[in-house]
Scaffold this motif. Structure first.
Motif, mmCIF file in Angstrom:
data_model
loop_
_atom_site.group_PDB
_atom_site.id
_atom_site.type_symbol
_atom_site.label_atom_id
_atom_site.label_comp_id
_atom_site.label_asym_id
_atom_site.label_seq_id
_atom_site.Cartn_x
_atom_site.Cartn_y
_atom_site.Cartn_z
ATOM 1 N N LEU A 1 0.835 -1.207 0.000
ATOM 2 C CA LEU A 1 0.000 0.000 0.000
ATOM 3 C C LEU A 1 0.869 1.256 0.000
ATOM 4 N N ASP A 2 0.344 2.339 -0.562
ATOM 5 C CA ASP A 2 1.098 3.586 -0.504
ATOM 6 C C ASP A 2 0.974 4.193 0.893
ATOM 7 N N ILE A 3 1.772 5.228 1.133
ATOM 8 C CA ILE A 3 1.862 5.759 2.492
ATOM 9 C C ILE A 3 0.513 6.248 3.010
ATOM 10 N N GLY A 4 -0.237 6.925 2.160
ATOM 11 C CA GLY A 4 -1.531 7.443 2.577
ATOM 12 C C GLY A 4 -2.479 6.328 3.003
ATOM 13 N N SER A 5 -2.568 5.283 2.178
ATOM 14 C CA SER A 5 -3.470 4.170 2.501
ATOM 15 C C SER A 5 -3.031 3.457 3.768
ATOM 16 N N ARG A 6 -1.702 3.341 3.915
ATOM 17 C CA ARG A 6 -1.175 2.684 5.111
ATOM 18 C C ARG A 6 -1.624 3.403 6.358
ATOM 19 N N GLN A 7 -1.453 4.730 6.312
ATOM 20 C CA GLN A 7 -1.769 5.522 7.492
ATOM 21 C C GLN A 7 -3.260 5.442 7.809
ATOM 22 N N SER A 8 -4.096 5.537 6.779
ATOM 23 C CA SER A 8 -5.526 5.547 7.075
ATOM 24 C C SER A 8 -5.983 4.175 7.581
ATOM 25 N N LEU A 9 -5.332 3.124 7.088
ATOM 26 C CA LEU A 9 -5.661 1.782 7.574
ATOM 27 C C LEU A 9 -5.308 1.650 9.064
ATOM 28 N N LEU A 10 -4.105 2.117 9.379
ATOM 29 C CA LEU A 10 -3.657 2.077 10.783
ATOM 30 C C LEU A 10 -4.606 2.877 11.670
ATOM 31 N N ASN A 11 -4.943 4.089 11.210
ATOM 32 C CA ASN A 11 -5.826 4.943 12.012
ATOM 33 C C ASN A 11 -7.164 4.272 12.246
ATOM 34 N N HIS A 12 -7.658 3.637 11.190
ATOM 35 C CA HIS A 12 -8.965 2.990 11.327
ATOM 36 C C HIS A 12 -8.907 1.892 12.378
#
Lengths: 268, 269
Positions: free
Chosen positions: A181-192
């Motif tokens: 995943l790209d950085i943005g998707s990674r972060q939003s996944l983690l946040n979720h």
């Protein structure tokens, strides 16, 4: 379960029973020892990171916890139910996101969710309602009728998380969910997922080789060549190893020196 | 887990199999073209070469096309069973299999549902084939189309279970090409699908014996008799027995404590 409660026994209603308890689990493939006396627990409402390089034994551990095959020694309990003895009770309480993509590409998002719900014996109407709710929460409501094949990598992962939560498990297992995943998707996944811990008191076991996915408060279970080298809060692991940060602690503990790797985010 | 939950699970698995089937129209067409080529071309050419005597369940001389129809039905099911096993190996490699196996329902039940779902698909193929054959004048007694149904379910289960058993031993997808050569062709040709076994005995006693031990022969005969409203008890016993045996072994193969799942990772790459 009763022993665990008796030991921890301060909280009412068995709340002290760990979401996941891995007790002295070893596993071998032929002569190769993939897991060696692995023990740790994940409490409800705890975000635990299973940190290790590729080949450390993370996926083997996931296979044992989800009973793809049985552990030969030791015990794995999910809310007190031993996976090998009472697989039905144990499996009903976990949601899993595997490292491999496991969605049916030719079916729609909703069809995939309904299939999963049926496998858990859920009524169809309830499955539809739960599915829409989870998809909405993950900003995927408008993709519900699309074929999975048309989704991006990040969206696929989000659908897999929605699917894993469909039967309202209390423990969520994720095996390298951010790979590819790209950085943005990674972060939003983690946040979720971190949000799920706060809002629903879920226990999380998040396997990764990416050190920067670990937060200070997380429990870190450092797995290296099948052995647990550290098992504590991230900041405690760093403190005990007498190093500056988790990356240095990781290097010191695993002896994986010589990578230099300034600014690298991967486990060396 | 309650009985209702078991039923929901079964319905879900059959529903998914049906959806997948509908999405793969080429597979449906291929499954039909194969037996139709045999029926319309091979059988037409062979009609003159091969003389058939009156033999049960037929009460009169029958055309060669009529004789091989039950064999072709079984062939549809054989291919379907092998195709399901192919898709199980594929699912395992792609990870879809894990979705199935993390269900809290017992594994033997999940595998049985999967098997039944495959049989449902094969039934659809068989009845479309029968319809086309019927429109060509190759027909059976009307009631036979109903009495053949239980036989089809049983033979479908046996061949599906055989496929599932094979899938539990196949480590990788590439090995599957061998199934074609080493399972489908020998099973089909060394059976009563294309020629009555007494014909075979005339040319080779050994081959005749091989054919009469072949479970596929019994599947063909079970279907042949059922299509004429009769029960071939020997065939019924053999097919039922083989179904249980193959299923038992397949479930063993997928057992988390013993079978290939545990060994797989350890096998030399």
């Amino acid at each position: 379960m009763s022993t665990a409660e008796a030991i921890a026994g301060t909280t009412p209603e068995g709340a002290a029973t760990p979401a996941l308890a891995v007790e002295g689990v070893s596993h071998s493939f032929g002569k190769r020892r993939a897991l060696d006396e692995v023990s740790f627990t994940v409490a409800a409402g705890e975000f635990a990171v299973l940190l290790g390089q590729n080949g450390a034994g993370k996926t083997t551990l996931f296979s044992l916890v989800t009973r793809l095959y049985d552990n030969r020694s030791g015990a794995i309990r999910i809310f007190g139910h031993e996976v090998r003895r009472r697989p039905s009770e144990a499996l009903a309480r976990i949601g899993v996101v595997f490292q491999q993509r496991t969605l049916d590409l030719d079916l729609s998002v909703t069809q995939n969710l309904l299939y999963h719900a049926a496998l858990h014996g859920m009524p169809r109407a309830e499955a539809r309602a739960r599915g829409s709710a989870e998809l909405a929460r993950l900003d995927l409501a408008e993709r519900a009728r699309d074929k999975v094949r048309q989704l991006s990598g990040g969206q696929l992962r989000r659908v897999e998380i929605a699917r894993a939560l469909l039967h309202e498990p209390k423990l969520l297992l994720l095996d390298e969910p951010t790979v590819g995943l790209d950085i943005g998707s990674r972060q939003s996944l983690l946040n979720h997922v971190r949000g799920l811990v706060r809002e629903q008191n879920l226990g999380i076991l998040w396997a990764t080789h990416l050190i920067d996915e670990v937060a200070e408060d997380d429990r870190v279970i450092l797995l290296h060549q099948g052995k647990v080298l550290a098992n504590d809060r991230a900041e405690a692991v760093v403190r005990q190893s007498g190093t500056a940060d988790l990356k240095a602690a990781f290097t010191a503990l695993t002896g994986a020196g010589g990578t230099g790797g300034e600014g690298q985010e991967r486990a060396p | 887990m309650t009985a209702v939950q078991y039923l929901r699970c079964l319905r879900g698995i059959v529903w998914r199999e049906a959806l997948r089937f509908l999405h793969q129209r080429e597979r449906f067409v291929a499954a039909l073209v194969r037996p139709l080529v045999w029926l319309f071309i091979f059988a037409a050419g062979f009609r003159a070469v091969l003389g058939l005597s009156i033999m049960p369940p037929y009460e009169t001389y029958v055309l060669y096309e009529v004789y091989i129809t039950p064999g072709l039905i079984a062939m549809i099911q054989l291919f379907n069973g092998m195709q399901s096993s192919l898709s199980m190996v594929y699912d395992r490699e792609m990870g879809n299999m894990r979705t199935l196996l993390i269900s809290p329902l017992p594994r033997w039940y999940l595998l049985s549902c999967k098997l039944l779902a495959g049989v449902c698909v094969s039934l659809l193929q068989v009845y479309v084939f029968l319809l086309i054959a019927w429109s060509w004048g190759i027909d059976a007694p009307l009631l036979g189309y109903l009495t053949v149904l239980p036989a089809l379910v049983l033979s479908g289960l046996m061949l599906g279970a055989l496929g599932m058993l094979l899938s539990s031993f196949i480590k990788q997808l590439e090995n599957f090409a061998g199934i074609m050569n080493f399972v489908i062709f020998p099973m089909f040709f060394a059976s009563s699908a294309l020629y009555p076994l007494w014909r075979m005995r005339e040319s080779s006693l050994l081959l005749y014996q091989i054919c009469s031990f072949n479970p596929f022969t019994h599947a063909v005969e079970l279907i042949r008799f059922a299509l004429y409203g009769e029960v071939n008890l020997l065939a019924l016993a053999v097919v039922a027995g083989c179904t249980l045996l193959f299923m038992g072994l397949a479930i063993y193969g997928y057992d988390p404590g013993r079978g290939m799942m545990a060994r797989r990772r350890g096998a030399p790459a």
